[in-house]
Design a protein around this motif. Sequence first.
Motif, PDB file in Angstrom:
ATOM      1  N   PHE A 131       0.834  -1.196   0.000  1.00  0.00           N
ATOM      2  CA  PHE A 131       0.000   0.000   0.000  1.00  0.00           C
ATOM      3  C   PHE A 131       0.875   1.254   0.000  1.00  0.00           C
ATOM      4  O   PHE A 131       0.664   2.180  -0.790  1.00  0.00           O
ATOM      5  CB  PHE A 131      -0.937  -0.022   1.216  1.00  0.00           C
ATOM      6  CG  PHE A 131      -1.614   1.286   1.501  1.00  0.00           C
ATOM      7  CD1 PHE A 131      -2.623   1.759   0.678  1.00  0.00           C
ATOM      8  CD2 PHE A 131      -1.243   2.048   2.604  1.00  0.00           C
ATOM      9  CE1 PHE A 131      -3.247   2.974   0.941  1.00  0.00           C
ATOM     10  CE2 PHE A 131      -1.861   3.250   2.880  1.00  0.00           C
ATOM     11  CZ  PHE A 131      -2.867   3.717   2.039  1.00  0.00           C
ATOM     12  N   TYR A 132       1.867   1.309   0.878  1.00  0.00           N
ATOM     13  CA  TYR A 132       2.738   2.481   0.965  1.00  0.00           C
ATOM     14  C   TYR A 132       3.499   2.702  -0.337  1.00  0.00           C
ATOM     15  O   TYR A 132       3.661   3.841  -0.794  1.00  0.00           O
ATOM     16  CB  TYR A 132       3.719   2.345   2.137  1.00  0.00           C
ATOM     17  CG  TYR A 132       3.058   2.346   3.494  1.00  0.00           C
ATOM     18  CD1 TYR A 132       1.962   3.153   3.776  1.00  0.00           C
ATOM     19  CD2 TYR A 132       3.539   1.531   4.510  1.00  0.00           C
ATOM     20  CE1 TYR A 132       1.361   3.160   5.023  1.00  0.00           C
ATOM     21  CE2 TYR A 132       2.953   1.536   5.768  1.00  0.00           C
ATOM     22  CZ  TYR A 132       1.865   2.347   6.009  1.00  0.00           C
ATOM     23  OH  TYR A 132       1.276   2.356   7.254  1.00  0.00           O
ATOM     24  N   LYS A 133       3.960   1.642  -0.946  1.00  0.00           N
ATOM     25  CA  LYS A 133       4.669   1.780  -2.221  1.00  0.00           C
ATOM     26  C   LYS A 133       3.747   2.355  -3.296  1.00  0.00           C
ATOM     27  O   LYS A 133       4.173   3.191  -4.110  1.00  0.00           O
ATOM     28  CB  LYS A 133       5.235   0.428  -2.659  1.00  0.00           C
ATOM     29  CG  LYS A 133       6.445  -0.013  -1.853  1.00  0.00           C
ATOM     30  CD  LYS A 133       6.946  -1.366  -2.345  1.00  0.00           C
ATOM     31  CE  LYS A 133       8.147  -1.836  -1.580  1.00  0.00           C
ATOM     32  NZ  LYS A 133       8.597  -3.177  -2.026  1.00  0.00           N
ATOM     33  N   ARG A 134       2.487   1.920  -3.302  1.00  0.00           N
ATOM     34  CA  ARG A 134       1.538   2.465  -4.276  1.00  0.00           C
ATOM     35  C   ARG A 134       1.294   3.958  -4.057  1.00  0.00           C
ATOM     36  O   ARG A 134       0.937   4.676  -4.982  1.00  0.00           O
ATOM     37  CB  ARG A 134       0.199   1.714  -4.225  1.00  0.00           C
ATOM     38  CG  ARG A 134       0.256   0.321  -4.823  1.00  0.00           C
ATOM     39  CD  ARG A 134      -1.131  -0.292  -5.024  1.00  0.00           C
ATOM     40  NE  ARG A 134      -1.974  -0.302  -3.841  1.00  0.00           N
ATOM     41  CZ  ARG A 134      -1.994  -1.274  -2.922  1.00  0.00           C
ATOM     42  NH1 ARG A 134      -1.199  -2.333  -3.052  1.00  0.00           N
ATOM     43  NH2 ARG A 134      -2.806  -1.208  -1.881  1.00  0.00           N
ATOM     44  N   MET A 135       1.494   4.414  -2.831  1.00  0.00           N
ATOM     45  CA  MET A 135       1.315   5.833  -2.516  1.00  0.00           C
ATOM     46  C   MET A 135       2.564   6.651  -2.844  1.00  0.00           C
ATOM     47  O   MET A 135       2.593   7.854  -2.623  1.00  0.00           O
ATOM     48  CB  MET A 135       0.968   6.022  -1.032  1.00  0.00           C
ATOM     49  CG  MET A 135      -0.332   5.384  -0.580  1.00  0.00           C
ATOM     50  SD  MET A 135      -1.763   5.964  -1.496  1.00  0.00           S
ATOM     51  CE  MET A 135      -2.078   4.574  -2.548  1.00  0.00           C
ATOM     52  N   GLY A 136       3.617   5.990  -3.338  1.00  0.00           N
ATOM     53  CA  GLY A 136       4.838   6.688  -3.701  1.00  0.00           C
ATOM     54  C   GLY A 136       5.936   6.630  -2.663  1.00  0.00           C
ATOM     55  O   GLY A 136       7.000   7.230  -2.848  1.00  0.00           O
ATOM     56  N   ALA A 137       5.725   5.917  -1.574  1.00  0.00           N
ATOM     57  CA  ALA A 137       6.750   5.798  -0.530  1.00  0.00           C
ATOM     58  C   ALA A 137       7.845   4.834  -0.990  1.00  0.00           C
ATOM     59  O   ALA A 137       7.582   3.875  -1.713  1.00  0.00           O
ATOM     60  CB  ALA A 137       6.122   5.305   0.768  1.00  0.00           C
ATOM     61  N   LYS A 138       9.054   5.112  -0.551  1.00  0.00           N
ATOM     62  CA  LYS A 138      10.196   4.263  -0.865  1.00  0.00           C
ATOM     63  C   LYS A 138      10.790   3.705   0.419  1.00  0.00           C
ATOM     64  O   LYS A 138      11.015   4.462   1.367  1.00  0.00           O
ATOM     65  CB  LYS A 138      11.291   5.061  -1.597  1.00  0.00           C
ATOM     66  CG  LYS A 138      10.847   5.671  -2.912  1.00  0.00           C
ATOM     67  CD  LYS A 138      11.958   6.506  -3.507  1.00  0.00           C
ATOM     68  CE  LYS A 138      12.115   7.750  -2.645  1.00  0.00           C
ATOM     69  NZ  LYS A 138      12.942   8.799  -3.171  1.00  0.00           N
ATOM     70  N   PRO A 139      11.060   2.391   0.442  1.00  0.00           N
ATOM     71  CA  PRO A 139      11.736   1.842   1.632  1.00  0.00           C
ATOM     72  C   PRO A 139      13.161   2.380   1.709  1.00  0.00           C
ATOM     73  O   PRO A 139      13.809   2.588   0.682  1.00  0.00           O
ATOM     74  CB  PRO A 139      11.720   0.327   1.394  1.00  0.00           C
ATOM     75  CG  PRO A 139      11.475   0.148  -0.065  1.00  0.00           C
ATOM     76  CD  PRO A 139      10.783   1.383  -0.567  1.00  0.00           C
TER      77      PRO A 139
END
Length: 162
Positions: A131-139
């Motif tokens: 979900f976070y990756k789909r929002m544009g977040a990067k680990p």
Amino acid sequence: MSDLHVRLATVEDTPLILQFIKELADYEELLSEVTATEAILRKTLFEDHKAEVIIGEVDEQPVAFALFFSNFSTFVGKPGLYLEDLYVKPEFRGAGFGKQLLAYLANLAVTRDYGRFEWWCLDWNTSSIEFYKRMGAKPMDGWTVYRVDGDALTDLAAKNVL
């Protein structure tokens, strides 16, 4: 399903905030680690203003919350917004409410001229990670979180020679 209304929490929301914290901790299998009380939250959030909370409501029913506070990036030279907790009740997941809470906080960060918006996520929580990756977040690979608490914190503080 109705739309989500997001608002800043007030001191009257303290019992609700504690309830959300416990629900999140239970989901993360960490309920035994919750030592927060209404009194602690009331003082920390609404008297000392160490953190802020937003509440998401559907038809005036609380269904989600996020707790956040400011941190600081020396490299960017600006404060950032650190998201400590985000929780949507299970029966309301999948309706876009988590995305709305993140967007609300991102807007708050932009409005306050913050340079970053960051949070941690448990490694096993693959649905949240995706979900976070789909929002544009990067680990942030290459970083390890360290923590000193409890007796170790007290012991470290005792080493202060000032």
